[in-house]
Design a protein around this motif. Sequence first.
Motif, mmCIF file in Angstrom:
data_model
loop_
_atom_site.group_PDB
_atom_site.id
_atom_site.type_symbol
_atom_site.label_atom_id
_atom_site.label_comp_id
_atom_site.label_asym_id
_atom_site.label_seq_id
_atom_site.Cartn_x
_atom_site.Cartn_y
_atom_site.Cartn_z
ATOM 1 N N ASP A 1 -7.966 15.964 -0.007
ATOM 2 C CA ASP A 1 -8.796 16.906 -0.766
ATOM 3 C C ASP A 1 -7.973 17.982 -1.463
ATOM 4 N N LYS A 2 -6.661 17.950 -1.275
ATOM 5 C CA LYS A 2 -5.732 18.865 -1.932
ATOM 6 C C LYS A 2 -4.333 18.264 -1.790
ATOM 7 N N PRO A 3 -3.329 18.823 -2.486
ATOM 8 C CA PRO A 3 -1.983 18.261 -2.364
ATOM 9 C C PRO A 3 -1.561 18.080 -0.910
ATOM 10 N N ALA A 4 -0.970 16.919 -0.622
ATOM 11 C CA ALA A 4 -0.647 16.558 0.753
ATOM 12 C C ALA A 4 0.604 17.289 1.229
ATOM 13 N N THR A 5 0.425 18.176 2.189
ATOM 14 C CA THR A 5 1.549 18.885 2.796
ATOM 15 C C THR A 5 1.551 18.751 4.315
ATOM 16 N N SER A 6 0.397 18.515 4.893
ATOM 17 C CA SER A 6 0.304 18.424 6.346
ATOM 18 C C SER A 6 0.622 17.012 6.826
ATOM 19 N N LYS A 7 0.928 16.900 8.099
ATOM 20 C CA LYS A 7 1.184 15.596 8.716
ATOM 21 C C LYS A 7 -0.051 14.707 8.608
ATOM 22 N N LYS A 8 -1.232 15.288 8.813
ATOM 23 C CA LYS A 8 -2.475 14.529 8.739
ATOM 24 C C LYS A 8 -2.709 13.988 7.332
ATOM 25 N N ALA A 9 -2.474 14.819 6.328
ATOM 26 C CA ALA A 9 -2.682 14.393 4.943
ATOM 27 C C ALA A 9 -1.696 13.305 4.549
ATOM 28 N N MET A 10 -0.447 13.449 4.962
ATOM 29 C CA MET A 10 0.556 12.431 4.637
ATOM 30 C C MET A 10 0.224 11.101 5.314
ATOM 31 N N ALA A 11 -0.311 11.169 6.516
ATOM 32 C CA ALA A 11 -0.727 9.932 7.198
ATOM 33 C C ALA A 11 -1.857 9.255 6.427
ATOM 34 N N ALA A 12 -2.780 10.055 5.888
ATOM 35 C CA ALA A 12 -3.880 9.501 5.097
ATOM 36 C C ALA A 12 -3.355 8.849 3.825
ATOM 37 N N VAL A 13 -2.369 9.481 3.203
ATOM 38 C CA VAL A 13 -1.752 8.916 2.003
ATOM 39 C C VAL A 13 -1.091 7.576 2.330
ATOM 40 N N GLN A 14 -0.357 7.529 3.443
ATOM 41 C CA GLN A 14 0.301 6.287 3.829
ATOM 42 C C GLN A 14 -0.717 5.183 4.081
ATOM 43 N N ARG A 15 -1.814 5.511 4.750
ATOM 44 C CA ARG A 15 -2.846 4.502 5.015
ATOM 45 C C ARG A 15 -3.418 3.951 3.713
ATOM 46 N N ALA A 16 -3.653 4.835 2.754
ATOM 47 C CA ALA A 16 -4.205 4.391 1.475
ATOM 48 C C ALA A 16 -3.227 3.466 0.756
ATOM 49 N N PHE A 17 -1.963 3.858 0.711
ATOM 50 C CA PHE A 17 -0.959 3.005 0.062
ATOM 51 C C PHE A 17 -0.827 1.670 0.788
ATOM 52 N N ASN A 18 -0.875 1.701 2.114
ATOM 53 C CA ASN A 18 -0.786 0.451 2.874
ATOM 54 C C ASN A 18 -1.946 -0.477 2.546
ATOM 55 N N SER A 19 -3.140 0.112 2.414
ATOM 56 C CA SER A 19 -4.313 -0.683 2.071
ATOM 57 C C SER A 19 -4.151 -1.318 0.692
ATOM 58 N N TRP A 20 -3.675 -0.530 -0.276
ATOM 59 C CA TRP A 20 -3.472 -1.063 -1.629
ATOM 60 C C TRP A 20 -2.347 -2.081 -1.666
ATOM 61 N N MET A 21 -1.317 -1.897 -0.824
ATOM 62 C CA MET A 21 -0.260 -2.918 -0.740
ATOM 63 C C MET A 21 -0.821 -4.234 -0.210
ATOM 64 N N ASP A 22 -1.664 -4.146 0.828
ATOM 65 C CA ASP A 22 -2.270 -5.346 1.397
ATOM 66 C C ASP A 22 -3.151 -6.060 0.376
ATOM 67 N N GLN A 23 -3.895 -5.281 -0.398
ATOM 68 C CA GLN A 23 -4.808 -5.863 -1.384
ATOM 69 C C GLN A 23 -4.072 -6.532 -2.538
ATOM 70 N N SER A 24 -2.963 -5.949 -2.939
ATOM 71 C CA SER A 24 -2.313 -6.367 -4.186
ATOM 72 C C SER A 24 -1.014 -7.133 -4.011
ATOM 73 N N GLY A 25 -0.352 -6.970 -2.868
ATOM 74 C CA GLY A 25 0.969 -7.566 -2.696
ATOM 75 C C GLY A 25 2.045 -6.842 -3.485
ATOM 76 N N ARG A 26 1.711 -5.667 -3.998
ATOM 77 C CA ARG A 26 2.665 -4.897 -4.787
ATOM 78 C C ARG A 26 3.397 -3.866 -3.923
ATOM 79 N N SER A 27 4.449 -3.316 -4.500
ATOM 80 C CA SER A 27 5.278 -2.333 -3.812
ATOM 81 C C SER A 27 4.678 -0.929 -3.917
ATOM 82 N N LEU A 28 5.177 -0.031 -3.067
ATOM 83 C CA LEU A 28 4.796 1.382 -3.181
ATOM 84 C C LEU A 28 5.137 1.907 -4.574
ATOM 85 N N THR A 29 6.297 1.516 -5.072
ATOM 86 C CA THR A 29 6.746 1.992 -6.381
ATOM 87 C C THR A 29 5.746 1.628 -7.476
ATOM 88 N N GLU A 30 5.322 0.380 -7.490
ATOM 89 C CA GLU A 30 4.370 -0.065 -8.514
ATOM 90 C C GLU A 30 3.025 0.632 -8.350
#
Length: 220
Positions: free
Chosen positions: A182-211
């Motif tokens: 809900d705001k720029p990620a600075t906390s440990k909790k927010a960064m964990a949420a960001v990682q989960r989202a990227f992991n989900s999109w990686m699983d869906q697409s087979g693409r890298s974090l970079t892409e």
Amino acid sequence: MRSFDEIFDVAASRHGGVEAFEAKLTKPKSHEELAAMPDDRWLSIITKCVFQAGFNWKVIENKWDGFEAAFDGFDLGRCAFMDDEKFDSLLQDTRIVRNGTKIAAVRDNAAFLLELRDEGGAGQVLGGWPSDDYVSLLVMLAKRGSRLGGASAQYAMRFAGRDSFILSRDVTARLIAEGVIDKPATSKKAMAAVQRAFNSWMDQSGRSLTEISRVLAMSL
């Protein structure tokens, strides 16, 4: 949170269609390429990102040949064991940006990379860190490196070519729009949420974090 394909379609529609948009996406280097990258190049890239932080990037880029010469090609031993005479000479060296705190960070980061040699080397440790736990790599860099908190470590990993995301203004805006944070990620909790989202999109697409990071940024 929308699926990766939905976000990709938004980005592609804003950048000339799927084929044109795909051409704008870059892939990270392989683990083998990163493992083979010499330690001095890791220190060079890290140093550039440290000096660029809060400064005009073009100035640093234009002076970079001078940085390479002043810091002895970023040889780890020479930089890590920099004595007071060398440090004082760098404070007067017009080939570089004469910031004492950042010059000290070069010495500290060289020592950090020397430590990594006992753990397999910078290429193995930094390049081989699992992408699905990328935030832990950022935490490690912030703790063990010097001036590598926040965006500096993210840019260093991207410029080194390892798989990475950068929480730029546009990426952050897309993550907020998708309800990941809900705001720029600075906390440990927010960064964990960001990682989960990227992991989900990686699983869906087979693409890298970079892409995926680039797709999010270009979807606005």
